[in-house]
Enzyme design. Structure first.
Site, mmCIF file in Angstrom:
data_model
loop_
_atom_site.group_PDB
_atom_site.id
_atom_site.type_symbol
_atom_site.label_atom_id
_atom_site.label_comp_id
_atom_site.label_asym_id
_atom_site.label_seq_id
_atom_site.Cartn_x
_atom_site.Cartn_y
_atom_site.Cartn_z
ATOM 1 N N TYR A 60 0.823 -1.222 0.000
ATOM 2 C CA TYR A 60 0.000 0.000 0.000
ATOM 3 C C TYR A 60 0.852 1.266 0.000
ATOM 4 O O TYR A 60 0.409 2.299 -0.514
ATOM 5 C CB TYR A 60 -1.015 -0.028 1.154
ATOM 6 C CG TYR A 60 -2.168 -0.958 0.815
ATOM 7 C CD1 TYR A 60 -3.131 -0.574 -0.111
ATOM 8 C CD2 TYR A 60 -2.251 -2.233 1.353
ATOM 9 C CE1 TYR A 60 -4.157 -1.429 -0.476
ATOM 10 C CE2 TYR A 60 -3.278 -3.106 0.996
ATOM 11 C CZ TYR A 60 -4.223 -2.682 0.076
ATOM 12 O OH TYR A 60 -5.236 -3.532 -0.299
ATOM 13 N N ARG A 63 1.262 1.905 -3.572
ATOM 14 C CA ARG A 63 0.015 2.441 -4.144
ATOM 15 C C ARG A 63 -0.134 3.928 -3.763
ATOM 16 O O ARG A 63 -0.559 4.745 -4.558
ATOM 17 C CB ARG A 63 -1.231 1.686 -3.630
ATOM 18 C CG ARG A 63 -1.254 0.171 -3.785
ATOM 19 C CD ARG A 63 -1.506 -0.264 -5.212
ATOM 20 N NE ARG A 63 -0.406 -0.036 -6.110
ATOM 21 C CZ ARG A 63 0.740 -0.744 -6.135
ATOM 22 N NH1 ARG A 63 0.919 -1.752 -5.321
ATOM 23 N NH2 ARG A 63 1.705 -0.457 -6.977
ATOM 24 N N GLN A 93 -15.197 2.771 -6.425
ATOM 25 C CA GLN A 93 -14.536 1.598 -5.843
ATOM 26 C C GLN A 93 -13.061 1.896 -5.628
ATOM 27 O O GLN A 93 -12.347 1.095 -5.059
ATOM 28 C CB GLN A 93 -14.618 0.419 -6.817
ATOM 29 C CG GLN A 93 -15.998 -0.044 -7.125
ATOM 30 C CD GLN A 93 -15.941 -1.288 -8.001
ATOM 31 O OE1 GLN A 93 -15.870 -2.410 -7.520
ATOM 32 N NE2 GLN A 93 -15.953 -1.092 -9.287
ATOM 33 N N ASN A 94 -12.623 3.056 -6.146
ATOM 34 C CA ASN A 94 -11.188 3.344 -6.115
ATOM 35 C C ASN A 94 -10.755 3.855 -4.753
ATOM 36 O O ASN A 94 -11.510 4.515 -4.038
ATOM 37 C CB ASN A 94 -10.828 4.368 -7.192
ATOM 38 C CG ASN A 94 -11.060 3.802 -8.569
ATOM 39 O OD1 ASN A 94 -11.175 2.583 -8.715
ATOM 40 N ND2 ASN A 94 -11.139 4.657 -9.562
ATOM 41 N N ASP A 96 -7.898 5.696 -4.694
ATOM 42 C CA ASP A 96 -7.161 6.942 -4.943
ATOM 43 C C ASP A 96 -8.068 8.153 -4.697
ATOM 44 O O ASP A 96 -9.281 8.008 -4.529
ATOM 45 C CB ASP A 96 -6.590 6.949 -6.377
ATOM 46 C CG ASP A 96 -7.675 6.995 -7.454
ATOM 47 O OD1 ASP A 96 -8.488 7.932 -7.443
ATOM 48 O OD2 ASP A 96 -7.709 6.093 -8.327
ATOM 49 N N HIS A 111 -14.479 1.285 -1.027
ATOM 50 C CA HIS A 111 -13.410 0.371 -0.609
ATOM 51 C C HIS A 111 -12.291 1.061 0.156
ATOM 52 O O HIS A 111 -11.192 0.530 0.258
ATOM 53 C CB HIS A 111 -12.845 -0.365 -1.834
ATOM 54 C CG HIS A 111 -13.856 -1.272 -2.474
ATOM 55 N ND1 HIS A 111 -13.756 -1.735 -3.758
ATOM 56 C CD2 HIS A 111 -15.001 -1.810 -1.983
ATOM 57 C CE1 HIS A 111 -14.794 -2.513 -4.039
ATOM 58 N NE2 HIS A 111 -15.570 -2.570 -2.981
ATOM 59 N N GLY A 177 -15.508 2.679 -16.165
ATOM 60 C CA GLY A 177 -14.314 1.865 -15.900
ATOM 61 C C GLY A 177 -14.458 0.849 -14.791
ATOM 62 O O GLY A 177 -13.583 0.733 -13.947
ATOM 63 N N SER A 179 -15.381 -3.358 -14.195
ATOM 64 C CA SER A 179 -15.688 -4.648 -14.818
ATOM 65 C C SER A 179 -17.022 -5.193 -14.307
ATOM 66 O O SER A 179 -17.513 -6.185 -14.816
ATOM 67 C CB SER A 179 -14.565 -5.633 -14.512
ATOM 68 O OG SER A 179 -14.381 -5.722 -13.114
HETATM 69 P P1 NAD Z 1 -11.259 -3.946 -12.427
HETATM 70 O O1 NAD Z 1 -9.775 -3.927 -12.394
HETATM 71 O O2 NAD Z 1 -12.010 -5.157 -12.070
HETATM 72 O O3 NAD Z 1 -11.812 -3.520 -13.855
HETATM 73 C C1 NAD Z 1 -11.341 -2.396 -14.478
HETATM 74 C C2 NAD Z 1 -12.236 -2.046 -15.652
HETATM 75 O O4 NAD Z 1 -11.675 -0.882 -16.233
HETATM 76 C C3 NAD Z 1 -12.328 -3.118 -16.752
HETATM 77 O O5 NAD Z 1 -13.676 -3.358 -17.054
HETATM 78 C C4 NAD Z 1 -11.581 -2.491 -17.930
HETATM 79 O O6 NAD Z 1 -12.167 -2.832 -19.178
HETATM 80 C C5 NAD Z 1 -11.755 -1.012 -17.625
HETATM 81 N N1 NAD Z 1 -10.751 -0.134 -18.206
HETATM 82 C C6 NAD Z 1 -9.443 -0.354 -18.460
HETATM 83 N N2 NAD Z 1 -8.875 0.752 -18.991
HETATM 84 C C7 NAD Z 1 -9.847 1.697 -19.069
HETATM 85 C C8 NAD Z 1 -9.896 3.044 -19.512
HETATM 86 N N3 NAD Z 1 -8.807 3.693 -19.992
HETATM 87 N N4 NAD Z 1 -11.079 3.711 -19.442
HETATM 88 C C9 NAD Z 1 -12.197 3.101 -18.950
HETATM 89 N N5 NAD Z 1 -12.213 1.821 -18.519
HETATM 90 C C10 NAD Z 1 -11.049 1.131 -18.576
HETATM 91 O O7 NAD Z 1 -11.629 -2.745 -11.559
HETATM 92 P P2 NAD Z 1 -12.819 -2.563 -10.638
HETATM 93 O O8 NAD Z 1 -14.063 -3.093 -11.260
HETATM 94 O O9 NAD Z 1 -12.745 -1.151 -10.250
HETATM 95 O O10 NAD Z 1 -12.518 -3.476 -9.342
HETATM 96 C C11 NAD Z 1 -11.239 -3.707 -8.860
HETATM 97 C C12 NAD Z 1 -11.005 -3.377 -7.407
HETATM 98 O O11 NAD Z 1 -9.627 -3.060 -7.295
HETATM 99 C C13 NAD Z 1 -11.719 -2.170 -6.916
HETATM 100 O O12 NAD Z 1 -12.548 -2.582 -5.930
HETATM 101 C C14 NAD Z 1 -10.662 -1.231 -6.339
HETATM 102 O O13 NAD Z 1 -10.814 -1.153 -4.924
HETATM 103 C C15 NAD Z 1 -9.360 -1.875 -6.593
HETATM 104 N N6 NAD Z 1 -8.421 -1.058 -7.403
HETATM 105 C C16 NAD Z 1 -8.383 0.304 -7.212
HETATM 106 C C17 NAD Z 1 -7.521 1.093 -7.998
HETATM 107 C C18 NAD Z 1 -7.500 2.602 -7.780
HETATM 108 O O14 NAD Z 1 -7.850 3.070 -6.699
HETATM 109 N N7 NAD Z 1 -7.119 3.417 -8.790
HETATM 110 C C19 NAD Z 1 -6.724 0.496 -8.960
HETATM 111 C C20 NAD Z 1 -6.777 -0.902 -9.108
HETATM 112 C C21 NAD Z 1 -7.658 -1.670 -8.325
#
Ligand code: NAD
Length: 238
Positions: A60, A63, A93-94, A96, A111, A177, A179
């Site tokens: 973390y 991150r 869900q992010n 950041d 989250h 963005g 899944s």
């Molecule tokens: P995920 O990783 O399951 O899915 C990401 C989605 O983003 C996919 O459907 C993909 O097609 C799409 N994607 C990829 N590039 C893109 C773009 N340029 N523009 C739009 N969409 C794009 O992510 P999730 O569904 O958010 O779940 C993953 C979990 O991981 C979350 O709960 C989160 O807590 C955590 N996570 C957070 C971060 C962050 O805070 N930035 C980063 C990675 C994972």
């Protein structure tokens, strides 16, 4: 329940890791189920914290460092600018803080938040952190080790109930963005009123039968949000 401050329509924007991808923060579905080369069971579960807290903190810390170095992209900025025309609730869900840094004023993190830490014995003791690293030995006011303020896989999602209430009052629902596979968060779309317009901006493949009135804009977040912003601000439904 979201209070109607005026007669503006209420847009709920639900975002996943994809909205931050163009800011350089990787999603993990896009890297074979790994998160920056780690298996999530190794670094993002309560068991991992029990087994190897140093590794979890290191993961973390990286991150947090990446987050501090990243900048909001145009998708974050356009979501913030929707506030000029609509009441906007962002549910993310992010972990950041790019929505806040883009100017969104109403953001709920399902989250947790990487720029906060909390006590490992009292989940209500939450503190902001303004440096990138949290180390073993850094303690809360009750003397217990501080941990990242993150909802790990296998832990309850305490903000879910509030998120459901917000989604139920939406006039327009937008997903950017995600899944739509990480539950319970992914199930939020089913709480949106059936007949409202719903948009999904994501370059990935989705079943066409997810829910009624869903338009899939199969584009990256910045491009898809530009298109949708123009549509939503040309026809402001006040
Ligand atoms: P995920 O990783 O399951 O899915 C990401 C989605 O983003 C996919 O459907 C993909 O097609 C799409 N994607 C990829 N590039 C893109 C773009 N340029 N523009 C739009 N969409 C794009 O992510 P999730 O569904 O958010 O779940 C993953 C979990 O991981 C979350 O709960 C989160 O807590 C955590 N996570 C957070 C971060 C962050 O805070 N930035 C980063 C990675 C994972």
């Amino acid at each position: 329940m979201m209070k109607k401050k005026d007669n503006k329509k209420h847009i709920v924007v639900f975002t996943g890791a994809g909205v931050s991808a163009e800011s350089g923060l990787k999603t993990f579905r896009d890297s074979d189920g790994l998160w920056e080369n780690y298996r999530i069971e190794e670094v993002a579960t309560p068991e991992a914290w029990e087994r190897n807290p140093k590794l979890v903190l290191e993961f973390y810390n990286m991150r947090r460092k990446q987050c501090m170095e990243a900048k909001p992209n145009n998708a974050h900025l356009l979501i913030a600018q929707l506030e000029k025309h609509y009441n906007v609730s962002v549910i993310t869900q992010n972990i950041d803080d790019l929505h806040e840094r883009a100017g969104s004023t109403n953001v709920l993190h399902l989250h947790g938040e990487i720029m906060k830490v909390r006590s490992s014995v009292d989940e209500n003791l939450i503190y902001p952190i303004n440096k990138w690293n949290l180390e073993l030995g850094e303690k809360c006011e009750k003397g217990s080790q501080l941990r990242p303020h993150i909802v790990w896989f296998g832990e309850p999602v305490p903000m879910m109930e509030k998120a459901i209430e917000i989604v139920q009052t939406a006039d327009v629902f937008i997903v950017v963005g995600s899944s739509l596979v990480v539950y319970p968060a992914a199930g939020l779309i089913f709480y949106a009123p059936t007949d409202i317009p719903k948009y999904l901006i994501d370059p990935g493949e989705f079943s066409s039968t997810i829910t009624k009135n869903l338009i899939h804009i199969k584009k990256k977040a910045t491009e898809g949000m530009q298109e949708l912003y123009e549509l939503l601000t040309k026809n402001v439904w006040v």
